[in-house]
Structures are given as structure tokens and as C-alpha cells.
Design an enzyme around this catalytic site. Structure first.
Site, PDB file in Angstrom:
ATOM      1  N   HIS A   1     -52.153  17.087  -4.454  1.00 11.61           N
ATOM      2  CA  HIS A   1     -52.245  18.424  -3.707  1.00 11.61           C
ATOM      3  C   HIS A   1     -53.370  20.060  -4.841  1.00 11.61           C
ATOM      4  CE1 HIS A   1     -48.495  17.085  -2.111  1.00 11.61           C
ATOM      5  NE2 HIS A   1     -48.685  18.637  -0.845  1.00 11.61           N
ATOM      6  N   GLY A   2     -53.875  19.722  -5.862  1.00 12.54           N
ATOM      7  CA  GLY A   2     -54.304  20.037  -6.204  1.00 12.54           C
ATOM      8  C   GLY A   2     -54.222  19.415  -8.416  1.00 12.54           C
TER       9      GLY A   2
END
Length: 478
Positions: free
Chosen positions: A326-327
Site C-alpha cells: 500500500h505504500g
């Protein structure tokens, strides 16, 4: 181009007309039209990164053919590793370069070494995590001899770049999408109508629910140092509905849009906030990503076949990698780790495969026990979302600490009644239709006059609360 923009509302009918009327049911011409439309759709964001997308498509298209043509296992493995390495190399550079550099500097500083390493102002290409995973699954499936390599470049390019799913999924499989691209498609009025209804529901969840939760959530998470405990709880709960409305709304628009072109995409959400445990939640949230990690990471690691320690190890790997996907922030990794911890008791007790059915099926209301399980699962999910939303681990910890004081029992000052009513309405619709594909699928459940009233009401709410094109989808950053 954003789904929630005036430009998309102009773009979609034009593509629809060309696809069905100009191409005259010739699927090869239709595929060319979809490819051109998809490249234009992506290029509207930044045409320079369109070149990266085209390179990624060409890399996996060529690698797939080379893998299939390889006369030895060693040569097939070479092409597989080459494709995976280049794909992950681009993803790692654009998404994780600064994260690793910054943490490497911190590590050196911790042992007394002072270094000056420059970070780069790298722009993250929108959708790179999604189309990279399309290509990875494709070459892996060819290597495992699950599918043959695709020789038609246009068909393969449409599979990767198909505009409804290009920037935020669902993450498709070649085994599911390519056969639909390669066969003749006929216009089906009922399917098209169903697609439009799902698009409307997606717009409602994004522009009415998510976008109206957003300013309240932003205010609370920005000023978490000074907010009351009740406001902090409200912020966490509203973020849960914001991210759900935003991402599942995008998925509804994507699936509905694709249905207009006679193509069915994988279901990505199945009413996750009605889950009775964390395992059920992850079977219902971002289904295409969860199943991707299951098939291409969890099972190759041994899945659930080994002993308990292996199962625990594999579970933590899956959730931590999912968080990192996700990041490039520690908050995402901790979010993944928390979900692994929540999952652990179910795994140890071998109850992670319970609750496979729809909750309270055939009943108007859940039992007290079911309602309590849903509430507990939602509470755990909201707790983890605090890390997901926070700018740093330290701010998330301060946020959580701020919840536990006497102001927890005060009335939240940022409370807005209209937002609560809208959320309750959404939950009522989704509870009513929890056995269906999406929350507004009422065609077989209500009389035509009631259907029309509900459609008019939702359309009115969209027009009244929406601000077209002003709010990007949260998952564009992933």
C-alpha cells in the site's frame, strides 16, 4: 482522468458509441477501440508515464512468449526472473526508493556514521502497483503452464491497460479476463442497465459518503493533539467509512462500466463491515489483492500445509507485504502487522475458515451474538485504520493515547448529523442486499415503483452532495 469528473462523463458515452456502433460487433475492432481509449484515459493523467505503461506491457508480452518457447526449464526461469526483476525494479524505484534511502541513512546515523544521500522527487505513476501485478501474474501463470502465452499484442495490452481497472483495480487474472477479450461480445440491455445501476451506487459511495467524511476526518487527524477523545473515536470510525466508500465505490464504478462493454470484472468487495471476524473481513475486503497474495505468495511459501509455526510465519509475511504494497511508510507495515495479530487467534484455534456464509441469511436482523461479533471486528478494523491514515507511527500512537481519557464520554464537537444519516442509509441498503453483488442491486427485490423512488433519491443525493472532480480516489496513491 477521474471517474468522478465531468471529463469521464463525456468520455464514457463516446467510447460506448464507438465500441458498439462504429465497431459493429467486430471484437477485434472493439479491442483496438478499448486500447486507444485506455491509453488516452491513462495519458490524461501524465502522458510521460504512458510510455512506462507501454514498456511494461511490451516486457511481459515478450517475456511470456519467450517463457513458452524456452526449450529448457533453466531458460524459462531466466525469462521469468528477468520479467519479475524489471517489473519489481520499476515498482521499487518509483514507490520505495526514498523509503529505503531514508531508512538506510537513519540506520547509519544510529551507529555513528554521518552520510549525505540525496532523495529524489519521484512522482508515483498512478496505478503502477495494479498493472504491475497484472503482468506478474500473467508471466507466472505461463511459467506454471496454467495458460498459454498470448500472441496477439492488442488483446494482451487490453488485458493490462483496460481503463475501468487500470488505475485502482480490481487486479485481474489472465485466466479470467483474456478469454472475454478474445471472443465476440453482444450488447445485453439488462446487463448494461445493471452496470449503470452499479455505477450510480459507486458514485453514491464515493461522492456522497467518502467525500463528505473526508473533511471531518482530515480535520481530526490534522489536529489530533488537541481533539477530544470522542472526536478521535469519531475520526477513526469516519475514516473506516471514507476509505470503504472511496475504494469500494471505485470498484463499483469499474465493474459497472466494464459491464457496459460486455466484460465482467472480478468482484472486489463483498460488504466487509458485516464480517464476524478478521478472517472473514479479509475474504470480503479488496478481494482481488487478497487472492493474488494467496495464490502467488502464500501458497508458494507453503500455505497452511506445514506446522503451526510455518502457518504463523506465512500469515505474517502475507499481511506485512500487503501493508508494504500500500505504500512506503512504516504506518502501512504496522497496519498489516496488526491485522496479522488479529488473525492469529483464529489461525491457532483453526477457526479462520468459519463464517464462510452470509451473515444472518434469511433473517431481517442478526442475532445478538452475530451483532456483537460484527461490532468487535469493526472496532479492531478501525483501530488498525488509525495507523493506515496517520502520517507517522508516532502520530498514530499519540492519536490512540488521546482516546483513553475522560473526554471519551463527551459529545464529539465535529459530529455532523447529515453525514451519519447518509452512512446509516448506505448500511441499510447494503444490509438489505448483502447476498447480492452490490448494495443497490434491487431489481429482483422491489417493485418497479419502489426501485424508481430509490434511484431518484440516490441520484438526488449525488447531485446535492457531490463535487465532481475535486477529490481523487484514495487508492490512486497506491
Amino acid at each position: 482522468m477521474l471517474f468522478n469528473s465531468i471529463a469521464f462523463l463525456i468520455f464514457l458515452p463516446i467510447v460506448f458509441i464507438i465500441y458498439w456502433f462504429v465497431c459493429n460487433n467486430n471484437y477485434k475492432y472493439q479491442n483496438i477501440a478499448l486500447l486507444v481509449a485506455s491509453f488516452y484515459f491513462y495519458g490524461c493523467w501524465d502522458w510521460r508515464f504512458l510510455l512506462l505503461l507501454i514498456f511494461s506491457i511490451g516486457l511481459d508480452y515478450f517475456s511470456g512468449i519467450q517463457i513458452e518457447n524456452s526449450k529448457t526449464k533453466k531458460m524459462a526461469t531466466f525469462w521469468l526472473i528477468l520479467s519479475i526483476s524489471i517489473n519489481l525494479g520499476f515498482l521499487g524505484f518509483f514507490k520505495y526508493y526514498n523509503f529505503f534511502i531514508e531508512n538506510f541513512v537513519i540506520l547509519l546515523h544510529s551507529v555513528g556514521l554521518e552520510v549525505n544521500i540525496f532523495v529524489l522527487k519521484v512522482i508515483l505513476p498512478v496505478g503502477i502497483s495494479f498493472y504491475t501485478f497484472h503482468g506478474l501474474s500473467y508471466v507466472i501463470d505461463i511459467y506454471k503452464k496454467r495458460i498459454p502465452a498470448e500472441r496477439n499484442y492488442v488483446d494482451y495490452a487490453v488485458f493490462v491497460s483496460y481503463f475501468p481497472l487500470l488505475v485502482a483495480g480490481p487486479i485481474e487474472r489472465a485466466t479470467h479476463l483474456l478469454p472475454q477479450i478474445q471472443r465476440k461480445r453482444y450488447f445485453d440491455y439488462e446487463k448494461a442497465k445493471d452496470g449503470i445501476v452499479q455505477i450510480i451506487w459507486g458514485f453514491f459511495k464515493k461522492m456522497v459518503i467518502a467525500d463528505n467524511c473526508s473533511p471531518i476526518v482530515n480535520e481530526i487527524f490534522t489536529n489530533y493533539h488537541t481533539e477530544s477523545a470522542s472526536n478521535l473515536v469519531l475520526g477513526a470510525v469516519l475514516f473506516a467509512f471514507q476509505i470503504y466508500g472511496d475504494f469500494s465505490g471505485y470498484s463499483d464504478i469499474a465493474l459497472g462500466t466494464s459491464r457496459l462493454f460486455g466484460i465482467e470484472l472480478l468482484k472486489n468487495f463483498s460488504f466487509p463491515y458485516f464480517s464476524r471476524d478478521i478472517a472473514e473481513f479479509w475474504r470480503r475486503w479488496h478481494i482481488s489483492l487478497s487472492s493474488w497474495f494467496r495464490d502467488y505468495l502464500y501458497i508458494p511459501l507453503g500455505g497452511s500445509k506445514g506446522g503451526l509455526l510455518m502457518k504463523i510465519r506465512n500469515t505474517f509475511i502475507i499481511f506485512l507485504v500487503s501493508g508494504f504494497w500500500h505504500g512506503a511508510k512504516w504506518t502501512f507495515i504496522i497496519w498489516g502487522g496488526l491485522n496479522a495479530l488479529f488473525f492469529l487467534p483464529l489461525l491457532i484455534a483453526e477457526k479462520n475458515r468459519h463464517n464462510l456464509d452470509v451473515v444472518a441469511i434469511g433473517k431481517i436482523f442478526p442475532s445478538f451474538r452475530e451483532a456483537l461479533k460484527i461490532l468487535i471486528t469493526f472496532t479492531l478494523t478501525c483501530f488498525a485504520w488509525i495507523f493506515f491514515r496517520s502520517e507517522s507511527v508516532s502520530s498514530a500512537i499519540v492519536y490512540i493515547k488521546g482516546i483513553f481519557n475522560e473526554s471519551l464520554f463527551s459529545f464529539p464537537t465535529t459530529f455532523k448529523g447529515d453525514v451519519l444519516v447518509l452512512i446509516v442509509f448506505m448500511l441499510m441498503m447494503e444490509w438489505w442486499n448483502r447476498t447480492e453483488d452490490y448494495g443497490l442491486k434491487i431489481q429482483d427485490k422491489a417493485q418497479p415503483w419502489l426501485q424508481n423512488i430509490i434511484y431518484i433519491l440516490i441520484s438526488f443525493l449525488i447531485l446535492n452532495f457531490a463535487n465532481f472532480g475535486s477529490n481523487e480516489f484514495i487508492y490512486f496513491q497506491f
